[in-house]
Design an enzyme around this catalytic site. Structure first.
Site, mmCIF file in Angstrom:
data_model
loop_
_atom_site.group_PDB
_atom_site.id
_atom_site.type_symbol
_atom_site.label_atom_id
_atom_site.label_comp_id
_atom_site.label_asym_id
_atom_site.label_seq_id
_atom_site.Cartn_x
_atom_site.Cartn_y
_atom_site.Cartn_z
ATOM 1 N N HIS A 70 -61.481 25.156 66.332
ATOM 2 C CA HIS A 70 -62.949 25.150 66.373
ATOM 3 C C HIS A 70 -63.414 26.284 67.285
ATOM 4 C CE1 HIS A 70 -66.951 23.643 67.769
ATOM 5 N NE2 HIS A 70 -67.053 23.341 66.497
ATOM 6 N N GLU A 98 -67.921 19.305 47.606
ATOM 7 C CA GLU A 98 -69.018 19.151 48.568
ATOM 8 C C GLU A 98 -70.292 19.716 47.955
ATOM 9 O OE1 GLU A 98 -68.862 20.316 52.957
ATOM 10 O OE2 GLU A 98 -70.390 21.702 52.208
ATOM 11 N N TYR A 156 -75.190 16.829 55.703
ATOM 12 C CA TYR A 156 -76.275 16.200 56.450
ATOM 13 C C TYR A 156 -76.831 17.209 57.436
ATOM 14 C CZ TYR A 156 -78.489 12.830 59.626
ATOM 15 O OH TYR A 156 -79.379 12.127 60.394
HETATM 16 P P1 FAD Z 1 -65.806 17.557 67.304
HETATM 17 O O1 FAD Z 1 -64.654 16.931 66.638
HETATM 18 O O2 FAD Z 1 -66.559 16.742 68.307
HETATM 19 O O3 FAD Z 1 -65.306 18.901 68.004
HETATM 20 C C1 FAD Z 1 -66.252 19.811 68.557
HETATM 21 C C2 FAD Z 1 -65.601 20.579 69.719
HETATM 22 O O4 FAD Z 1 -65.393 19.676 70.804
HETATM 23 C C3 FAD Z 1 -64.234 21.149 69.389
HETATM 24 O O5 FAD Z 1 -64.115 22.386 70.053
HETATM 25 C C4 FAD Z 1 -63.260 20.140 69.973
HETATM 26 O O6 FAD Z 1 -62.021 20.717 70.347
HETATM 27 C C5 FAD Z 1 -64.029 19.647 71.191
HETATM 28 N N1 FAD Z 1 -63.711 18.260 71.553
HETATM 29 C C6 FAD Z 1 -63.653 17.203 70.718
HETATM 30 N N2 FAD Z 1 -63.365 16.079 71.414
HETATM 31 C C7 FAD Z 1 -63.218 16.449 72.731
HETATM 32 C C8 FAD Z 1 -62.922 15.761 73.930
HETATM 33 N N3 FAD Z 1 -62.717 14.439 73.936
HETATM 34 N N4 FAD Z 1 -62.887 16.476 75.100
HETATM 35 C C9 FAD Z 1 -63.107 17.826 75.117
HETATM 36 N N5 FAD Z 1 -63.396 18.533 73.983
HETATM 37 C C10 FAD Z 1 -63.452 17.841 72.828
HETATM 38 N N6 FAD Z 1 -72.441 20.287 60.258
HETATM 39 C C11 FAD Z 1 -73.628 19.714 59.933
HETATM 40 O O7 FAD Z 1 -74.606 19.869 60.674
HETATM 41 N N7 FAD Z 1 -73.768 18.966 58.782
HETATM 42 C C12 FAD Z 1 -72.727 18.761 57.932
HETATM 43 O O8 FAD Z 1 -72.876 18.084 56.910
HETATM 44 C C13 FAD Z 1 -71.457 19.348 58.251
HETATM 45 N N8 FAD Z 1 -70.381 19.167 57.455
HETATM 46 C C14 FAD Z 1 -69.160 19.691 57.810
HETATM 47 C C15 FAD Z 1 -68.039 19.440 57.004
HETATM 48 C C16 FAD Z 1 -66.796 19.955 57.335
HETATM 49 C C17 FAD Z 1 -65.594 19.664 56.460
HETATM 50 C C18 FAD Z 1 -66.652 20.776 58.498
HETATM 51 C C19 FAD Z 1 -65.317 21.378 58.846
HETATM 52 C C20 FAD Z 1 -67.755 21.028 59.306
HETATM 53 C C21 FAD Z 1 -69.009 20.485 58.984
HETATM 54 N N9 FAD Z 1 -70.145 20.694 59.785
HETATM 55 C C22 FAD Z 1 -71.357 20.131 59.452
HETATM 56 C C23 FAD Z 1 -70.057 21.568 60.965
HETATM 57 C C24 FAD Z 1 -69.722 20.771 62.260
HETATM 58 O O9 FAD Z 1 -70.798 19.927 62.596
HETATM 59 C C25 FAD Z 1 -69.459 21.781 63.361
HETATM 60 O O10 FAD Z 1 -68.293 22.513 63.104
HETATM 61 C C26 FAD Z 1 -69.480 21.243 64.794
HETATM 62 O O11 FAD Z 1 -69.574 22.367 65.676
HETATM 63 C C27 FAD Z 1 -68.249 20.441 65.189
HETATM 64 O O12 FAD Z 1 -68.246 19.234 64.581
HETATM 65 P P2 FAD Z 1 -66.955 18.260 64.687
HETATM 66 O O13 FAD Z 1 -67.341 16.992 64.055
HETATM 67 O O14 FAD Z 1 -65.750 18.935 64.233
HETATM 68 O O15 FAD Z 1 -66.892 18.094 66.296
#
Ligand code: FAD
Length: 288
Positions: free
Chosen positions: A148, A17, A49
């Site tokens: 998370h 990354e 991003y």
């Molecule tokens: P989600 O999968 O949407 O989850 C977020 C929360 O919502 C979790 O607690 C989950 O349990 C809950 N949730 C999900 N779906 C539901 C549902 N249907 N109903 C109720 N609750 C639900 N951030 C950046 O800004 N830029 C980046 O480039 C970036 N890269 C990353 C790369 C990796 C490998 C990782 C692990 C994280 C990265 N992040 C980045 C951080 C990320 O944006 C944060 O951790 C963010 O808070 C959660 O993103 P997510 O896509 O996992 O969210």
């Protein structure tokens, strides 16, 4: 070929990354980093991003495009949705297509205190679903070995992760962790919950004390005694801490590979020297 398909072809996928240069530096600083990373033969390179990068929203697409075109390596472009409208996401997808990028790590993004999120997308699974309907991209998602920070517990987080996979995420990359047992427990629970896509272990080599405090407060990774002893022993000696942090990451990777993990995603922090030292230490294990 999509990144998810790489897993069918290789014993272990080894990826990096990087992040776009900070606002006050030119995009050109990333090219010398990428030249050095290319020589380490990663299977793909992901580009983060978000706020803080120079060149605004399009810089991730620009760098991801160059990773493919200049360096011949498959790129994975991160894309967040919580502060974007549907039109803004469509514009990002247009830029990614124009750059020839086919793989997207679809993320929600962090909620920023004091900023009201936009309403077109609530969760990463909404973004996965939206992009899958548009067509033309393969999708990856993030996962959290210790849950998370906003999830009430790990089991609930894994149920939500399953929704993201059902929406179309074909490959997962984990949040950093320092205790491999937490990754093994998570992977076992994820498989038991019916998540069968490849899960890459995200490894962050810790090379300075300031970085540790920042990331632990951000992601809540637990710190095993072996790790905290290392930090307290070497925090006043930057060169020693760098060596110890690299050795710790290598140790984690060797154990993960021995346990049959499908992939290692190294958070390089744009530091090719760290990436090189780790890659060389595990070079023969990648094929084994
Ligand atoms: P989600 O999968 O949407 O989850 C977020 C929360 O919502 C979790 O607690 C989950 O349990 C809950 N949730 C999900 N779906 C539901 C549902 N249907 N109903 C109720 N609750 C639900 N951030 C950046 O800004 N830029 C980046 O480039 C970036 N890269 C990353 C790369 C990796 C490998 C990782 C692990 C994280 C990265 N992040 C980045 C951080 C990320 O944006 C944060 O951790 C963010 O808070 C959660 O993103 P997510 O896509 O996992 O969210």
């Amino acid at each position: 070929m999509s990144i998810a398909k790489l897993f069918a072809q290789k014993n272990v996928v080894f990826s990096f990354e990087i992040f776009p240069p900070k606002r006050d530096s030119s995009i050109h600083t990333i090219w010398s980093t990428l030249e050095e990373l290319r020589d380490l033969r990663p299977d793909f390179i992901s580009v983060t991003y978000g706020a803080g990068g120079s060149g605004g929203r399009s810089v991730t697409a620009q760098i991801a495009g160059a990773i493919r075109q200049r360096y011949g390596i498959p790129p994975l472009a991160h894309l967040t949705c919580v502060n974007s409208t549907r039109q803004e996401v469509e514009e990002s997808l247009r830029q990614l297509r124009e750059e020839g990028v086919e793989d997207i790590l679809a993320l929600r993004g962090d909620l920023v205190p004091g900023v009201t999120p936009k309403t077109d997308f609530t969760y990463a699974s909404d973004l996965v679903d939206f992009i899958r309907r548009q067509g033309g991209f393969s999708l990856s998602g993030a996962c959290y070995p210790e849950g998370h920070t906003q999830a009430p517990d790990l089991d609930t987080d894994i149920q939500n992760l399953r929704r993201k996979v059902e929406a179309g995420a074909e490959h997962l990359i984990s949040q950093l962790f320092f205790d491999n047992d937490s990754f093994y427990r998570f992977a076992e629970k994820a498989r038991a919950a019916g998540i069968s896509v490849p899960i890459e272990a995200g490894i962050m080599p810790v090379v300075n004390a300031k970085q540790i405090l920042r990331m632990v407060s951000l992601c809540g990774a637990s710190l095993p005694p072996k790790f905290t002893r290392m930090i307290s022993r070497y925090e006043q000696n930057p060169a020693a801490l760098r060596d110890a942090g690299i050795a710790y990451a290598i140790d984690q990777i060797v154990d993960l590979l021995a346990q049959g993990v499908e992939g290692i995603h190294l958070y390089t922090m744009n530091d090719p020297d760290v990436a090189r030292r780790i890659s060389q230490a595990v070079e023969n294990l990648r094929e084994g």
